[in-house]
Design an enzyme around this catalytic site. Structure first.
Site, short mmCIF file in Angstrom:
data_model
loop_
_atom_site.label_atom_id
_atom_site.label_comp_id
_atom_site.label_asym_id
_atom_site.label_seq_id
_atom_site.Cartn_x
_atom_site.Cartn_y
_atom_site.Cartn_z
N LYS A 65 29.31 45.82 30.56
CA LYS A 65 30.07 47.07 30.54
C LYS A 65 29.60 47.99 29.42
O LYS A 65 29.51 49.19 29.60
CB LYS A 65 31.57 46.78 30.40
CG LYS A 65 32.19 46.21 31.66
CD LYS A 65 33.70 46.12 31.52
CE LYS A 65 34.34 45.47 32.75
NZ LYS A 65 35.76 45.14 32.54
N LYS A 82 35.01 47.18 42.32
CA LYS A 82 35.60 48.48 42.67
C LYS A 82 34.62 49.62 42.41
O LYS A 82 34.80 50.71 42.95
CB LYS A 82 36.90 48.70 41.91
CG LYS A 82 36.79 48.52 40.41
CD LYS A 82 38.13 48.17 39.82
CE LYS A 82 37.97 47.19 38.67
NZ LYS A 82 38.96 46.13 38.64
N LYS A 88 28.10 40.86 43.00
CA LYS A 88 29.54 40.69 43.21
C LYS A 88 30.19 41.97 43.76
O LYS A 88 29.86 43.06 43.31
CB LYS A 88 30.13 40.34 41.83
CG LYS A 88 31.60 40.23 41.75
CD LYS A 88 32.05 40.00 40.30
CE LYS A 88 32.25 41.29 39.53
NZ LYS A 88 33.06 41.17 38.32
P1 TYM Z 1 40.13 41.78 37.69
O1 TYM Z 1 41.28 42.72 37.73
O2 TYM Z 1 38.76 42.32 37.55
O3 TYM Z 1 40.10 40.89 39.00
C1 TYM Z 1 41.24 40.15 39.43
C2 TYM Z 1 40.81 38.81 40.01
O4 TYM Z 1 39.90 39.01 41.10
C3 TYM Z 1 38.75 38.17 40.90
N1 TYM Z 1 37.58 38.85 41.51
C4 TYM Z 1 36.77 38.30 42.41
N2 TYM Z 1 36.77 37.09 42.99
C5 TYM Z 1 35.79 36.84 43.90
N3 TYM Z 1 34.85 37.75 44.26
C6 TYM Z 1 34.81 38.98 43.71
N4 TYM Z 1 33.90 39.87 44.07
C7 TYM Z 1 35.81 39.30 42.73
N5 TYM Z 1 36.08 40.41 41.99
C8 TYM Z 1 37.16 40.12 41.25
C9 TYM Z 1 38.62 38.04 39.39
O5 TYM Z 1 37.88 36.89 39.06
C10 TYM Z 1 40.07 37.95 38.96
O6 TYM Z 1 40.55 36.61 39.05
N6 TYM Z 1 40.06 39.82 33.15
C11 TYM Z 1 40.76 39.74 34.43
C12 TYM Z 1 42.22 40.10 34.34
C13 TYM Z 1 43.02 39.28 33.38
C14 TYM Z 1 43.35 37.91 33.51
C15 TYM Z 1 44.15 37.61 32.38
C16 TYM Z 1 43.05 36.93 34.46
C17 TYM Z 1 43.58 39.72 32.23
N7 TYM Z 1 44.28 38.70 31.62
C18 TYM Z 1 44.64 36.31 32.18
C19 TYM Z 1 43.55 35.64 34.25
C20 TYM Z 1 44.34 35.34 33.12
C21 TYM Z 1 40.08 40.73 35.34
O7 TYM Z 1 39.38 41.60 34.96
O8 TYM Z 1 40.42 40.65 36.61
#
Ligand code: TYM
Length: 329
Positions: free
Chosen positions: A109, A195, A192
């Site tokens: 990022k 968004k 991957k």
């Molecule tokens: P975020 O908001 O980017 O994504 C939410 C969840 O979706 C999963 N994900 C995917 N899984 C499979 N294929 C994909 N292409 C794909 N894109 C996204 C992510 O792995 C995630 O599980 N850092 C985290 C948010 C967070 C969090 C936490 C998660 C903040 N605090 C505590 C667990 C525990 C995130 O950016 O998710």
């Protein structure tokens, strides 16, 4: 158990659902579950206030529409529970500068944003994530593959805290489902789904026609055989994974059902599988968003449940590090 999702888009995409969110309702049966819309994380990337506001409500509604029961689990908005930001500070003081700098999501990022627009929040993002997990004593964290390194940092911080201040915190374990841990971009199936991709992403709240069109324009390859081979046939394998994720059918059986059939059939079935989920999901989300008072009641209920647990953990942490506690509380 705890997991979180960022309110950084107007809709969850099918990667979010298949990699993580689809497991959350199921895990309520076996775990004390906490699910969080992580709005503090979302502002690490510059966001218009009105967009953040809207996306937080839509994300919350989508969690409920996915089948999470707000009576049984705690579904809440991160900024409603101030303990997240407070625990993060303590954990920041245990995190090495180099350690945080090695996080690959930060490096990616930061590289995209350029040094000038990279903020300190982006750097400490994984420490806030560790605080989310640790506050609830979560030992299982259901996420997609891309979060594995962040969970490793959470584990290291718990071990470091406990070694230094005495056994206080619970060691979290990643809960990553092999089959659907990474859904790829439809236009570039070697990376991957995210968004930020304009045409390679499938959003659950997009018009049904758009969803169908995106899947039907997915990149495949110049052969004709349908088999599961993520390295040799990433586009075809991604579509098979999408069918597997939405239908729950075993991969072998899905592949066998396509013997002698064409890529057009594969895309048609993948689109049908997504639409069968998306249609009722959209109706439920719109219904929830139309009743703002009810949505607010659910958010307040979730925050109260979460805070009861979070404040006890933060107290234990403050005691352990040696802060003098304010009397009369
Ligand atoms: P975020 O908001 O980017 O994504 C939410 C969840 O979706 C999963 N994900 C995917 N899984 C499979 N294929 C994909 N292409 C794909 N894109 C996204 C992510 O792995 C995630 O599980 N850092 C985290 C948010 C967070 C969090 C936490 C998660 C903040 N605090 C505590 C667990 C525990 C995130 O950016 O998710």
């Amino acid at each position: 158990m705890l997991s979180g999702i960022q309110p950084t888009a107007d809709s969850f995409h099918i990667g979010n659902l298949l990699g993580a969110v689809q497991y959350w309702p199921r895990l309520q049966d076996t775990h004390d579950a906490f699910y969080c819309v992580v709005d503090l994380h979302a502002i690490t990337v510059p966001t218009e206030p009105k967009d953040l506001h809207h996306r937080t409500l839509v994300s919350f509604a989508q969690l409920i529409a996915s089948g999470i029961d707000p009576e049984r689990s705690a579904v809440f908005v991160q900024s409603h529970v101030h303990e997240h930001a407070e625990l993060m500070w303590v954990l920041s003081c245990l995190t090495g500068f180099g350690e945080a700098g090695r996080m690959t999501q930060f490096k990616d990022k930061a590289q995209k944003a350029g040094a000038e627009s990279t903020n300190v929040g982006l750097f400490t993002y994984p420490v806030l994530m560790a605080a989310d997990i640790i506050l609830y004593g979560a030992n299982a964290v259901p996420v997609g593959e891309d979060q594995r390194q962040h969970l490793e940092l959470s584990r290291d911080l718990v071990q470091r805290f406990n070694a230094r201040f005495g056994e206080t915190l619970v060691l979290p374990e990643p809960y990553i489902m092999r089959g659907t841990a990474k859904i790829n971009d439809l236009q570039d199936p070697t990376s991957k789904m995210s968004k930020s991709s304009p045409t390679g992403v499938v959003n659950l709240l997009d018009p049904l026609k758009t969803i169908e069109k995106r899947i039907k324009s997915a990149v495949t390859d110049s052969e004709t055989e349908i088999r599961f081979d993520p390295v040799g046939k990433p586009g075809v394998s991604n579509l098979l994974t999408i069918i597997h994720g939405f239908t729950g059918r075993p991969m072998d059986e899905i592949v066998a059902s396509f013997e002698g059939r064409m890529y057009g059939d594969l895309k048609k079935e993948a689109a049908a599988a997504v639409l069968a989920y998306a249609e009722p999901f959209q109706a439920r989300v719109h219904e929830l968003l139309a009743d703002r008072a009810e949505l607010e009641r659910l958010m307040a209920m979730g925050a109260a449940k979460a805070q009861a647990v979070a404040s006890a953990t933060l107290d234990a942490v403050y005691e352990a590090v040696g802060f003098v506690r304010r009397s009369g509380r």
